[in-house]
Scaffold this active site. Structure first.
Site, PDB file in Angstrom:
ATOM      1  N   HIS A 136       0.683  -1.157  -0.203  1.00 59.19           N
ATOM      2  CA  HIS A 136       0.158   0.006   0.026  1.00 59.19           C
ATOM      3  C   HIS A 136       0.882   1.292  -0.039  1.00 59.19           C
ATOM      4  O   HIS A 136       0.357   2.250  -0.491  1.00 59.19           O
ATOM      5  CB  HIS A 136      -0.850  -0.047   1.196  1.00 59.19           C
ATOM      6  CG  HIS A 136      -1.863   1.383   1.363  1.00 59.19           C
ATOM      7  ND1 HIS A 136      -3.030   1.388   0.706  1.00 59.19           N
ATOM      8  CD2 HIS A 136      -1.759   2.610   2.025  1.00 59.19           C
ATOM      9  CE1 HIS A 136      -3.616   2.509   1.182  1.00 59.19           C
ATOM     10  NE2 HIS A 136      -2.752   3.107   1.721  1.00 59.19           N
ATOM     11  N   ASN A 176      -2.998   8.143 -12.691  1.00 62.83           N
ATOM     12  CA  ASN A 176      -3.243   9.424 -11.595  1.00 62.83           C
ATOM     13  C   ASN A 176      -2.285   9.231 -10.470  1.00 62.83           C
ATOM     14  O   ASN A 176      -2.561   8.341  -9.775  1.00 62.83           O
ATOM     15  CB  ASN A 176      -4.530   9.529 -11.517  1.00 62.83           C
ATOM     16  CG  ASN A 176      -5.197   9.665 -12.753  1.00 62.83           C
ATOM     17  OD1 ASN A 176      -4.611  10.392 -13.610  1.00 62.83           O
ATOM     18  ND2 ASN A 176      -6.706   9.497 -12.758  1.00 62.83           N
ATOM     19  N   HIS A 187      -3.691   3.787  -2.839  1.00 66.29           N
ATOM     20  CA  HIS A 187      -3.009   2.479  -3.124  1.00 66.29           C
ATOM     21  C   HIS A 187      -2.154   2.641  -4.605  1.00 66.29           C
ATOM     22  O   HIS A 187      -2.967   3.141  -5.537  1.00 66.29           O
ATOM     23  CB  HIS A 187      -3.795   1.217  -3.102  1.00 66.29           C
ATOM     24  CG  HIS A 187      -2.817  -0.125  -3.182  1.00 66.29           C
ATOM     25  ND1 HIS A 187      -2.943  -0.964  -2.037  1.00 66.29           N
ATOM     26  CD2 HIS A 187      -2.565  -0.794  -4.081  1.00 66.29           C
ATOM     27  CE1 HIS A 187      -2.065  -1.996  -2.315  1.00 66.29           C
ATOM     28  NE2 HIS A 187      -1.979  -1.912  -3.670  1.00 66.29           N
ATOM     29  N   HIS A 189      -1.703   2.535  -8.225  1.00 65.80           N
ATOM     30  CA  HIS A 189      -2.791   1.667  -9.059  1.00 65.80           C
ATOM     31  C   HIS A 189      -2.763   2.777 -10.335  1.00 65.80           C
ATOM     32  O   HIS A 189      -2.501   3.994 -10.164  1.00 65.80           O
ATOM     33  CB  HIS A 189      -4.096   1.160  -8.437  1.00 65.80           C
ATOM     34  CG  HIS A 189      -4.796   2.492  -8.263  1.00 65.80           C
ATOM     35  ND1 HIS A 189      -4.714   3.305  -7.312  1.00 65.80           N
ATOM     36  CD2 HIS A 189      -6.039   3.134  -9.083  1.00 65.80           C
ATOM     37  CE1 HIS A 189      -5.632   4.681  -7.299  1.00 65.80           C
ATOM     38  NE2 HIS A 189      -6.392   4.250  -8.614  1.00 65.80           N
TER      39      HIS A 189
END
Length: 362
Positions: A136, A176, A187, A189
């Site tokens: 994370h 982003n 997290h 991604h």
């Protein structure tokens, strides 16, 4: 690369991508989830000649949950998440709050109410979430070359598969990063959109390429890449890639990454080019992370060729840009940019390139 396809409790597909022989991905999603309902539609802006996606159902999507409640972390006893497994390498799943979907409601009127020029179409397509790591607190810049290389393969895999869907016209991979950008889940991604139309930026670039050929007989992309490979705005490069600040940069910090060989999209890259991409991309992201006292928020946007049109004219490239213009200061898209689409930049491209070259990445 090992790819495993499973289903979440509401029927959405989840794909596990592993670089080596990890245990079989067999965990079940134990959540009691209602079916996903997507009511997106496309509306035609007759003045601009562009499609606009209307996706009002996304107002209820997850927004900045506490870190210990992140839905993108691996599942653990008593807290199931979007990923049923206890650990993972790279994961892709269908967005629970998609702007576009293959199962979208197809029953739409031909035009918007009281607007006969605003043609309506179902919001067909697909929106996927790409999780780069189960950690994370990690960032793409810290993934390491092996994991970054796996992500490149995943982007290529999804581009090829989504581009093969009937009705998809363009596949867009992007990330982003940073709350200032509007990220609602911290997290690490990215996302992938499969559009049922060619996006305005790609249409505009293709028009410029064709106009340049008609006026000069030249190849706009090839001339651009050749001129920038050894120019004053180069930030990083290797045998297969060059990263440079564009001469007419719109954003305070902006870098474009081009392969030195013309290819239309990520699936067309060979193994050596994918290895080299992971190397130079991590280099540039590291410079973005250490240019100021805190990592710069950014958008990384892959510009790939449309699925069916203009592929022979296209040259794959990545736009990486930040709206931070100085420590604690953001570039806002105010009147000129938002109202007229006319960008006014607060930095000099040559100075930005020199600043990024001088960054010492730990």
């Amino acid at each position: 690369m090992i790819r495993t396809s499973r289903r979440l409790a509401d029927g959405r597909e989840i794909l596990y991508f592993d670089a080596d022989g990890t245990p079989a991905r067999t965990a079940e999603d134990t959540r009691d989830l209602p079916p996903v309902g997507t009511h997106s539609q496309l509306r035609w802006d007759a003045l601009l000649g562009e499609w606009v996606v209307i996706a009002a159902h996304r107002q209820t999507r997850t927004f900045l949950p506490p870190a210990d409640q992140c839905p993108l972390d691996p599942s653990r006893p008593g807290r199931p998440t979007e990923v049923p497994e206890a650990d993972y390498q790279v994961v892709v799943f269908e967005n629970r709050f998609p702007s576009l979907a293959t199962a979208v409601d197809r029953d739409v009127a031909p035009t918007a109410p009281g607007a006969p020029l605003a043609e309506l179409r179902p919001g067909f397509g697909r929106c996927e979430v790409v999780l780069f790591t189960s950690d994370h607190d990690q960032h793409f810049a810290g993934l390491g070359r092996e994991r970054a290389r796996l992500v490149v393969d995943v982007w290529a895999d999804r581009t090829a598969e989504l581009g093969a869907l009937d009705g998809v016209e363009q596949v867009f991979c992007f990330e982003n990063s940073g709350e200032e950008i509007g990220v609602t889940l911290s997290h690490p991604h990215g996302q992938i959109y499969a559009y049922p139309f060619v996006t305005p930026r790609v249409e505009r670039v293709l028009a410029s390429v064709r106009r340049h050929r008609e006026a000069t007989g030249g190849d706009l992309f090839a001339e651009l890449v050749e001129s920038e490979r050894t120019g004053p705005r180069v930030v990083a490069s290797n045998q297969h890639w060059v990263a440079f600040v564009p001469a007419a940069a719109r954003w305070p910090y902006e870098v474009q990454l081009f392969p030195t060989r013309r290819v239309p999209d990520l699936p067309a890259l060979d193994d050596a080019e994918r290895d080299a991409l992971a190397e130079v991309y991590l280099d540039v992201l590291g410079r973005f992370a250490h240019r100021m006292d805190t990592p710069m928020p950014y958008i990384a946007a892959w510009n790939q060729a449309p699925v069916r049109t203009g592929r022979e004219d296209w040259w794959l490239h990545l736009q990486l840009f930040s709206l931070r213009r100085a420590p604690g200061k953001l570039k806002y898209l105010a009147g000129s940019e938002s109202g007229m689409g006319a960008f006014i930049t607060d930095t000099n491209p040559e100075d930005v390139a020199e600043q990024l070259r001088n960054v010492v990445v730990p």
